[in-house]
Enzyme design. Sequence first.
Site, PDB file in Angstrom:
ATOM      1  N   ILE A 273      40.011 -22.857  69.217  1.00 39.16           N
ATOM      2  CA  ILE A 273      41.455 -23.018  69.119  1.00 39.16           C
ATOM      3  C   ILE A 273      41.806 -24.492  68.958  1.00 39.16           C
ATOM      4  CG2 ILE A 273      41.726 -23.047  71.658  1.00 39.16           C
ATOM      5  CD1 ILE A 273      44.413 -21.530  71.228  1.00 39.16           C
ATOM      6  N   CYS A 274      42.822 -24.758  68.170  1.00 40.60           N
ATOM      7  CA  CYS A 274      43.400 -26.096  68.023  1.00 40.60           C
ATOM      8  C   CYS A 274      42.339 -27.132  67.649  1.00 40.60           C
ATOM      9  CB  CYS A 274      44.143 -26.466  69.310  1.00 40.60           C
ATOM     10  SG  CYS A 274      45.123 -27.980  69.202  1.00 40.60           S
ATOM     11  N   GLY A 275      42.195 -28.181  68.429  1.00 37.63           N
ATOM     12  CA  GLY A 275      41.288 -29.281  68.098  1.00 37.63           C
ATOM     13  C   GLY A 275      39.846 -28.861  67.905  1.00 37.63           C
TER      14      GLY A 275
ATOM     15  N   THR B 107      38.835 -26.409  66.273  1.00 38.92           N
ATOM     16  CA  THR B 107      38.629 -25.987  64.878  1.00 38.92           C
ATOM     17  C   THR B 107      38.266 -27.176  63.996  1.00 38.92           C
ATOM     18  OG1 THR B 107      40.985 -26.178  64.309  1.00 38.92           O
ATOM     19  CG2 THR B 107      40.220 -24.027  65.120  1.00 38.92           C
TER      20      THR B 107
END
Length: 212
Positions: free
Chosen positions: A107-109, A111
């Site tokens: 999730i988020c960073g 990725t």
Amino acid sequence: MYTIYVYVLDTLADWEIGYVTAELHSGRFFKKDAPRLSLKTVSDSKLPILTMGGLTIMPDCSIDDMVISETSVLVLPGADTWNDPKHGAIIEKAGEFLSLGATVCAICGATTALASFGLLDHRPHTSNGPGFLEMFSPGYKGQSFYIDRPSVADNNLITASSTGALPWAKQIIEHLGVFEANTLEAWYEYFRTGEPERFFALMQTLPHSRDH
């Protein structure tokens, strides 16, 4: 039995993994014959980490302690420190997970770290925007596989944006098969809408409510 490895690193975004860890650890809405789960925190060292919310987490194990099989799951939360080279070891491990059919949830960073290693170049995925991945992962070549949704599941790879924690959790729980389908839908709708009647609908799907 599933082993859920939650990678912890400094500035970990607490809210992004909250739905996932709470439900998988507590098992409060599990179906009767749900597979057993073991939840472990893993880090690049055994030193404590400090989350974005100021909570201290002492990792249960190191990357070398991880055992990969088809029932292994790696959860990678967002954080502001993913560009530190020391996290390359867990992303290499993520590549092994995907190759062996084990599950990776980012999730988020997190990725951006997968994108930097080319792990998103040929698989449907999402993040905080394709421009976000291009900005933080110069080697990213997966634009044609980018899907503009809060969370995207592609078999054993489940990715999400920083605001996709709830649908991401839903897709992870669905992938593991630990909730009845109607329980999962009711759970998601309750947390998505906050409507009280959705809570009662959720309770009605649980085994104990059907026994009376």
